[in-house]
Enzyme design. Sequence first.
Site, PDB file in Angstrom:
ATOM      1  N   HIS A  27       0.925  -1.126  -0.147  1.00 61.94           N
ATOM      2  CA  HIS A  27       0.261  -0.350   0.327  1.00 61.94           C
ATOM      3  C   HIS A  27       0.693   1.163  -0.263  1.00 61.94           C
ATOM      4  CE1 HIS A  27       0.203   0.957   4.164  1.00 61.94           C
ATOM      5  NE2 HIS A  27       0.114  -0.502   4.331  1.00 61.94           N
ATOM      6  N   ASP A  47      -0.309   4.324   0.997  1.00 61.75           N
ATOM      7  CA  ASP A  47      -1.080   5.673   1.363  1.00 61.75           C
ATOM      8  C   ASP A  47      -0.260   4.768   3.330  1.00 61.75           C
ATOM      9  OD1 ASP A  47      -2.723   2.831   2.328  1.00 61.75           O
ATOM     10  OD2 ASP A  47      -3.652   3.729   3.473  1.00 61.75           O
ATOM     11  N   GLU A  51      -5.206   1.316   2.915  1.00 57.78           N
ATOM     12  CA  GLU A  51      -5.049   0.332   3.404  1.00 57.78           C
ATOM     13  C   GLU A  51      -5.444   0.720   4.906  1.00 57.78           C
ATOM     14  OE1 GLU A  51      -3.731  -2.786   6.315  1.00 57.78           O
ATOM     15  OE2 GLU A  51      -2.597  -0.217   6.568  1.00 57.78           O
ATOM     16  N   GLU A  52      -5.190   2.137   5.331  1.00 55.94           N
ATOM     17  CA  GLU A  52      -4.874   2.250   6.347  1.00 55.94           C
ATOM     18  C   GLU A  52      -6.066   2.858   6.954  1.00 55.94           C
ATOM     19  OE1 GLU A  52      -2.181   2.559   8.650  1.00 55.94           O
ATOM     20  OE2 GLU A  52      -0.556   1.876   7.314  1.00 55.94           O
ATOM     21  N   ASP A  89       4.283  -6.599   4.507  1.00 56.25           N
ATOM     22  CA  ASP A  89       3.887  -5.299   4.495  1.00 56.25           C
ATOM     23  C   ASP A  89       4.366  -5.806   6.382  1.00 56.25           C
ATOM     24  OD1 ASP A  89       2.819  -2.696   5.142  1.00 56.25           O
ATOM     25  OD2 ASP A  89       0.475  -3.390   4.838  1.00 56.25           O
ATOM     26  N   HIS A 117     -23.038  27.009  29.885  1.00 52.77           N
ATOM     27  CA  HIS A 117     -22.849  27.455  30.475  1.00 52.77           C
ATOM     28  C   HIS A 117     -22.437  26.227  31.587  1.00 52.77           C
ATOM     29  CE1 HIS A 117     -20.935  29.719  33.911  1.00 52.77           C
ATOM     30  NE2 HIS A 117     -20.974  30.733  32.739  1.00 52.77           N
ATOM     31  N   THR A 144     -15.208  26.827  30.398  1.00 58.55           N
ATOM     32  CA  THR A 144     -16.241  25.746  31.251  1.00 58.55           C
ATOM     33  C   THR A 144     -17.786  25.788  30.680  1.00 58.55           C
ATOM     34  OG1 THR A 144     -16.679  28.566  32.361  1.00 58.55           O
ATOM     35  CG2 THR A 144     -15.147  26.651  33.736  1.00 58.55           C
ATOM     36  N   ARG A 190      -9.505  -5.974  18.339  1.00 54.07           N
ATOM     37  CA  ARG A 190      -8.805  -6.668  17.788  1.00 54.07           C
ATOM     38  C   ARG A 190      -9.177  -7.784  17.269  1.00 54.07           C
ATOM     39  NH1 ARG A 190      -4.919  -3.241  13.214  1.00 54.07           N
ATOM     40  NH2 ARG A 190      -4.919  -1.639  15.295  1.00 54.07           N
TER      41      ARG A 190
HETATM   42  N1  BES Z   1       1.441  -3.290   7.426  1.00 51.63           N
HETATM   43  C1  BES Z   1       0.382  -2.799   8.851  1.00 51.63           C
HETATM   44  C2  BES Z   1      -0.402  -3.728   9.687  1.00 51.63           C
HETATM   45  C3  BES Z   1       1.034  -4.723  10.363  1.00 51.63           C
HETATM   46  C4  BES Z   1       2.243  -3.746  11.523  1.00 51.63           C
HETATM   47  C5  BES Z   1       0.980  -5.729  10.337  1.00 51.63           C
HETATM   48  C6  BES Z   1       3.166  -4.430  12.290  1.00 51.63           C
HETATM   49  C7  BES Z   1       2.796  -6.575  10.701  1.00 51.63           C
HETATM   50  C8  BES Z   1       3.261  -5.748  11.537  1.00 51.63           C
HETATM   51  C9  BES Z   1      -0.941  -2.052   8.482  1.00 51.63           C
HETATM   52  O1  BES Z   1      -0.577  -1.137   7.418  1.00 51.63           O
HETATM   53  C10 BES Z   1      -1.852  -1.428   9.294  1.00 51.63           C
HETATM   54  O2  BES Z   1      -1.762  -0.156  10.593  1.00 51.63           O
HETATM   55  N2  BES Z   1      -2.973  -2.086   9.426  1.00 51.63           N
HETATM   56  C11 BES Z   1      -3.637  -1.338  10.039  1.00 51.63           C
HETATM   57  C12 BES Z   1      -4.838  -1.764   9.423  1.00 51.63           C
HETATM   58  C13 BES Z   1      -6.631  -0.544   9.552  1.00 51.63           C
HETATM   59  C14 BES Z   1      -6.693   0.400   9.658  1.00 51.63           C
HETATM   60  C15 BES Z   1      -7.143  -1.882   9.300  1.00 51.63           C
HETATM   61  C16 BES Z   1      -3.909  -1.514  11.574  1.00 51.63           C
HETATM   62  O3  BES Z   1      -3.535  -2.587  11.846  1.00 51.63           O
HETATM   63  O4  BES Z   1      -4.569  -0.707  12.422  1.00 51.63           O
HETATM   64 MN    MN Z   2       0.992  -1.213   6.117  1.00 51.21          MN
HETATM   65 MN    MN Z   3       0.175   0.995   8.677  1.00 51.31          MN
END
Ligand code: BES
Ligand code: MN
Ligand code: MN
Length: 456
Positions: free
Chosen positions: A87, A89, A154-155, A181, A214, A317, A330
Amino acid sequence: MSSFVLEYVRQNQPRFLDELKAFLRIPSISTLPEHNADCRSAAEMLASELSRIGMQNVRLIETQGHPMVYADWLHQEGRPTALFYGHYDVQPPDPLDEWLTPPFEPTERNGNIYARGAVDDKGQVWAQIKALESHLASTGSLPINVRVLLEGEEEVGGEGIESYVSSKPAQLKADFALISDTELFAPGLPTLCVGLRGMIYTEISVRGARTDLHSGMYGGAAPNPFIALAQIIARLKDEQGHILIPGFYDDMIPPTPEELAAWKSLPFDEEHYRATEVGSPKLVGEPGYSVLERTWARPTLDVHGMPGGFIGAGAKTVIPAKATAKVSMRLVPGMTPEKSFHQFESFVKQIAPAGVEVDVQLIHAGNPCILPPDNPYIRAATRALRRVWGRDTVFIRSGGSIPIVGDFANYLGLPSVMMGFGLPDDNLHAPNEKFNLKNFELGIESLICFLEEAAG
Ligand code: BES
Ligand code: MN
Ligand code: MN
């Protein structure tokens, strides 16, 4: 590796790094709409580089969001086809004042390149492209057939690529996917990742009063949405870190005794991890599970931010009318985003205190995945890694998520080889993200050898 290819990599390494720096200068932050044009220029840079090195059918594939980049080279009839994925991004760079050098001015320091996206994932995408270039430039061909599919979302959950992959386009016909990745378990230790957690990313929005009030005139009578959120959040997990959402753990498939035994033999020093990687006075989490189990094979629930109210310098305030909490979970194998979100939403509504309205939204979701480590491509990968790193490969899981890996398996039936070259202290998503330059170079060599080994 043929000596021609190796010589090509070594001679061109300085140029490879200069090109990577140019790629890293593009602030392709997918979540911020003001960077849409930057995401497109990153995609265009990839497309023109793929054409330049001799890949074919190069094109951008439009999505509802940022474009994907496609390319192929399919001239090894009878040999396997790899689908390269990565990716372009990146995550937002804030907090900016904690970067030693600016996030989009890539800088070399003590054997590393520092920039947002250095390791996640632009440096690793560039390593894939440079491996292809090295073969094409020094031999005029690739050892196997290769398709490349790079995404820019992806992010932010990867919706565009999921809907593309779910339509099972003929263009993605392949034998396996290659994903760069992920990271090495330790410096110099060749690693393949064989499991990822999935995730659901949500927002809980709470509304109390009609408008901001307030806090002296109304405090004591008007509900405060931050207090309501705090009360809700406090009931999602107990003091030990166990998630209290009813049924949340029901479907999870625990790691096998063999996996647990293998994880025990990995070189992991919990105190070093606490002191240097985490840097907190103590680690937290469910008792009875090791750190690796807690981060790889147990679900989690975390709060990322609570927008709303007054956050400027000084004091105001006010009782805010509304507040939000960004909460993600997760998920581990066996759990599904649909069911977990439903359980979460019902529980949040059930425990919401009186006086406020609560709304729960799903922002994005991705499936967990676990890959069987016994297929010819994983074996080819371990042979390649042995040639470059001189050691046996370790198999690990990762606590992070890459939603497309589950989709490749579910929609296309593709096994994935997750061969990545980051390091545990690379500061992914954090200030001072880096990529080790030696890993960039050995990563390219590993991918070159992998293409050769996958040819059989
Ligand atoms: N490359 C990472 C995931 C990753 C990090 C895999 C470390 C193995 C080791 C990926 O870019 C990532 O950060 N993914 C997000 C996905 C989410 C936004 C759907 C994540 O894990 O937070
Ligand atoms: Mn990644
Ligand atoms: Mn990432």
